[in-house]
Write an enzyme that holds these catalytic residues in place. Sequence first.
Site, PDB file in Angstrom:
ATOM      1  N   CYS A 183     -16.564  14.996   2.484  1.00 54.64           N
ATOM      2  CA  CYS A 183     -16.553  13.593   2.911  1.00 54.64           C
ATOM      3  C   CYS A 183     -16.286  13.561   4.419  1.00 54.64           C
ATOM      4  CB  CYS A 183     -15.456  12.853   2.140  1.00 54.64           C
ATOM      5  SG  CYS A 183     -15.364  11.105   2.519  1.00 54.64           S
TER       6      CYS A 183
ATOM      7  N   CYS B 234      -6.085  15.138   0.573  1.00 52.85           N
ATOM      8  CA  CYS B 234      -7.343  14.787  -0.096  1.00 52.85           C
ATOM      9  C   CYS B 234      -8.066  16.057  -0.499  1.00 52.85           C
ATOM     10  CB  CYS B 234      -8.231  13.953   0.841  1.00 52.85           C
ATOM     11  SG  CYS B 234      -9.792  13.460   0.071  1.00 52.85           S
TER      12      CYS B 234
ATOM     13  N   GLU C  80      -7.255   3.273  -5.406  1.00 56.03           N
ATOM     14  CA  GLU C  80      -8.491   3.485  -4.647  1.00 56.03           C
ATOM     15  C   GLU C  80      -8.780   4.971  -4.744  1.00 56.03           C
ATOM     16  OE1 GLU C  80     -10.112   1.272  -2.210  1.00 56.03           O
ATOM     17  OE2 GLU C  80      -8.863  -0.432  -2.780  1.00 56.03           O
TER      18      GLU C  80
ATOM     19  N   HIS D  79      -9.528  -6.305   6.937  1.00 53.76           N
ATOM     20  CA  HIS D  79      -8.296  -5.989   7.689  1.00 53.76           C
ATOM     21  C   HIS D  79      -8.626  -5.506   9.097  1.00 53.76           C
ATOM     22  CE1 HIS D  79      -9.717  -2.536   5.445  1.00 53.76           C
ATOM     23  NE2 HIS D  79      -9.033  -1.713   6.193  1.00 53.76           N
TER      24      HIS D  79
ATOM     25  N   CYS E 174     -14.565   9.614   6.789  1.00 50.26           N
ATOM     26  CA  CYS E 174     -13.266   8.992   6.486  1.00 50.26           C
ATOM     27  C   CYS E 174     -12.653   8.313   7.712  1.00 50.26           C
ATOM     28  CB  CYS E 174     -12.310  10.061   5.977  1.00 50.26           C
ATOM     29  SG  CYS E 174     -10.737   9.388   5.406  1.00 50.26           S
ATOM     30  N   ASP E 175     -12.109   7.118   7.474  1.00 51.43           N
ATOM     31  CA  ASP E 175     -11.518   6.343   8.575  1.00 51.43           C
ATOM     32  C   ASP E 175      -9.987   6.429   8.587  1.00 51.43           C
ATOM     33  OD1 ASP E 175     -10.809   4.856   6.362  1.00 51.43           O
ATOM     34  OD2 ASP E 175     -11.858   3.025   6.968  1.00 51.43           O
ATOM     35  N   THR E 176      -9.422   7.389   7.886  1.00 47.74           N
ATOM     36  CA  THR E 176      -7.981   7.350   7.605  1.00 47.74           C
ATOM     37  C   THR E 176      -7.263   8.636   7.979  1.00 47.74           C
ATOM     38  OG1 THR E 176      -8.398   5.852   5.771  1.00 47.74           O
ATOM     39  CG2 THR E 176      -6.316   7.018   5.736  1.00 47.74           C
TER      40      THR E 176
ATOM     41  N   PHE F 256       0.841  -1.193   0.000  1.00 49.44           N
ATOM     42  CA  PHE F 256       0.000   0.000   0.000  1.00 49.44           C
ATOM     43  C   PHE F 256       0.877   1.244   0.000  1.00 49.44           C
ATOM     44  CE2 PHE F 256      -4.636  -0.552   0.623  1.00 49.44           C
ATOM     45  CZ  PHE F 256      -4.687  -1.910   0.436  1.00 49.44           C
TER      46      PHE F 256
HETATM   47  C1  LIG Z   1      -9.496   6.207   2.858  1.00 52.66           C
HETATM   48  S1  LIG Z   1     -10.134   6.009   1.247  1.00 52.66           S
HETATM   49  C2  LIG Z   1      -8.778   6.600   0.238  1.00 52.66           C
HETATM   50  C3  LIG Z   1      -9.050   6.548  -1.241  1.00 52.66           C
HETATM   51  C4  LIG Z   1     -10.012   7.573  -1.808  1.00 52.66           C
HETATM   52  N1  LIG Z   1      -9.848   8.863  -1.222  1.00 52.66           N
HETATM   53  C5  LIG Z   1     -11.441   7.099  -1.661  1.00 52.66           C
HETATM   54  O1  LIG Z   1     -12.185   7.706  -0.901  1.00 52.66           O
HETATM   55  O2  LIG Z   1     -11.790   6.130  -2.333  1.00 52.66           O
HETATM   56  C6  LIG Z   1     -10.062   4.223   0.998  1.00 52.66           C
HETATM   57  C7  LIG Z   1     -11.364   3.485   1.012  1.00 52.66           C
HETATM   58  O3  LIG Z   1     -11.901   3.520   2.327  1.00 52.66           O
HETATM   59  C8  LIG Z   1     -13.269   3.771   2.237  1.00 52.66           C
HETATM   60  N2  LIG Z   1     -13.720   4.318   3.520  1.00 52.66           N
HETATM   61  C9  LIG Z   1     -13.311   5.468   4.091  1.00 52.66           C
HETATM   62  N3  LIG Z   1     -13.921   5.673   5.262  1.00 52.66           N
HETATM   63  C10 LIG Z   1     -14.736   4.615   5.458  1.00 52.66           C
HETATM   64  C11 LIG Z   1     -15.645   4.251   6.484  1.00 52.66           C
HETATM   65  N4  LIG Z   1     -15.857   5.033   7.561  1.00 52.66           N
HETATM   66  N5  LIG Z   1     -16.317   3.091   6.358  1.00 52.66           N
HETATM   67  C12 LIG Z   1     -16.131   2.293   5.271  1.00 52.66           C
HETATM   68  N6  LIG Z   1     -15.298   2.590   4.265  1.00 52.66           N
HETATM   69  C13 LIG Z   1     -14.601   3.743   4.350  1.00 52.66           C
HETATM   70  C14 LIG Z   1     -13.356   4.738   1.071  1.00 52.66           C
HETATM   71  O4  LIG Z   1     -14.665   4.870   0.567  1.00 52.66           O
HETATM   72  C15 LIG Z   1     -12.418   4.077   0.093  1.00 52.66           C
HETATM   73  O5  LIG Z   1     -13.057   3.052  -0.607  1.00 52.66           O
HETATM   74  N1  LIG Z   2      -5.702  -3.821   4.437  1.00 52.03           N
HETATM   75  C1  LIG Z   2      -6.219  -2.685   3.932  1.00 52.03           C
HETATM   76  N2  LIG Z   2      -6.984  -2.753   2.830  1.00 52.03           N
HETATM   77  C2  LIG Z   2      -7.447  -1.587   2.315  1.00 52.03           C
HETATM   78  N3  LIG Z   2      -8.179  -1.424   1.192  1.00 52.03           N
HETATM   79  C3  LIG Z   2      -8.361  -0.105   0.989  1.00 52.03           C
HETATM   80  C4  LIG Z   2      -7.729   0.596   2.010  1.00 52.03           C
HETATM   81  C5  LIG Z   2      -7.539   2.061   1.976  1.00 52.03           C
HETATM   82  O1  LIG Z   2      -7.405   2.699   3.019  1.00 52.03           O
HETATM   83  O2  LIG Z   2      -7.485   2.588   0.867  1.00 52.03           O
HETATM   84  C6  LIG Z   2      -7.173  -0.344   2.873  1.00 52.03           C
HETATM   85  C7  LIG Z   2      -6.401  -0.288   4.075  1.00 52.03           C
HETATM   86  O3  LIG Z   2      -6.181   0.755   4.707  1.00 52.03           O
HETATM   87  N4  LIG Z   2      -5.946  -1.497   4.548  1.00 52.03           N
HETATM   88  S1  SF4 Z   3     -12.613   8.555   2.322  1.00 58.97           S
HETATM   89 FE1  SF4 Z   3     -11.023   9.911   3.195  1.00 58.97          FE
HETATM   90  S2  SF4 Z   3      -9.457   9.943   1.687  1.00 58.97           S
HETATM   91 FE2  SF4 Z   3     -11.294   9.172   0.628  1.00 58.97          FE
HETATM   92  S3  SF4 Z   3     -12.352  10.976  -0.170  1.00 58.97           S
HETATM   93 FE3  SF4 Z   3     -13.149  10.693   1.848  1.00 58.97          FE
HETATM   94  S4  SF4 Z   3     -11.839  12.029   3.124  1.00 58.97           S
HETATM   95 FE4  SF4 Z   3     -10.753  11.716   1.215  1.00 58.97          FE
HETATM   96 MG   LIG Z   4      -8.215   2.059   4.870  1.00 62.15          MG
END
Ligand SMILES: C[S@@+](CC[C@H](N)C(=O)[O-])C[C@H]1O[C@@H](n2cnc3c(N)ncnc32)[C@H](O)[C@@H]1O
Ligand SMILES: Nc1nc2[nH]cc(C(=O)O)c2c(=O)[nH]1
Ligand code: SF4
Ligand SMILES: [Mg+2]
Length: 214
Positions: A46, A31, A120, A208, A49-51, A25
Amino acid sequence: MSYAVKEMFYTLQGEGAQAGRASLFCRFAGCNLWTGREQDRHKAICQFCDTDFIGMDGPGGGRCATPKDLAQQARRMWDQTAASQSGKPYIVCTGGEPLLQLDAPLIAALHEAGFEIAVETNGTIAAPDGIDWICVSPKAGSELVQTRGNELKLVWPQPPFSLEQFEPLAFDKFYLQPMDGPDVIANTQLCVKTSMARPQWRLSLQTHKMIGIA
Ligand SMILES: C[S@@+](CC[C@H](N)C(=O)[O-])C[C@H]1O[C@@H](n2cnc3c(N)ncnc32)[C@H](O)[C@@H]1O
Ligand SMILES: Nc1nc2[nH]cc(C(=O)O)c2c(=O)[nH]1
Ligand code: SF4
Ligand SMILES: [Mg+2]
């Protein structure tokens, strides 16, 4: 151009059609739909977001001055894994929003380094040619520009989205992924029910998180 990488790590793809696949990864910093700061979440496009994608301070993170630097670092990391003994190197470019940075020179450099390239993306930026696997995850309140790809992975529920609005799009596979957060149990039940009623949509779980890997 140079590239801001939050972190680079080896794990299994946890989501979607490629779930279970050994993957490097590359998480790009930044973003276009959220600053990443908690104090801005309520006003972000958005909000779920979990990231953490701010900065370049994660494992394997940093600024890469050239496409070749990034690709060579990725290849070195791949070569340190047991997977390097078999199978094609596979890199998942994510973020943040990777298409803010993943450009033609970097795609060429990653291919040159032997990688199959997945992305992604939130779908607000057109994907450059040459990406081998495109996963689009649309976000309510943003404009969907990338309307074709290998998989559409919809975080669900996401009002005011309907499933019907995505079904005609040119994706090979359609997934519902329960929105993680305070309502994850109810959201998972809803996704199960919905996938059983509309088999075009398959369930994508964030595996994961269940097994405690990155
Ligand atoms: C952190 S995002 C990064 C890539 C890109 N910005 C996007 O949104 O696709 C990676 C994946 O995690 C998903 N994701 C983010 N927050 C989430 C949440 N709270 N629950 C489930 N999926 C989530 C997003 O929709 C995306 O498919
Ligand atoms: N193991 C793992 N799989 C993923 N698939 C999409 C992810 C992401 O954050 O984009 C993710 C991530 O964060 N970890
Ligand atoms: S899920 Fe996180 S990284 Fe993806 S669009 Fe939303 S704020 Fe940006
Ligand atoms: Mg993730």
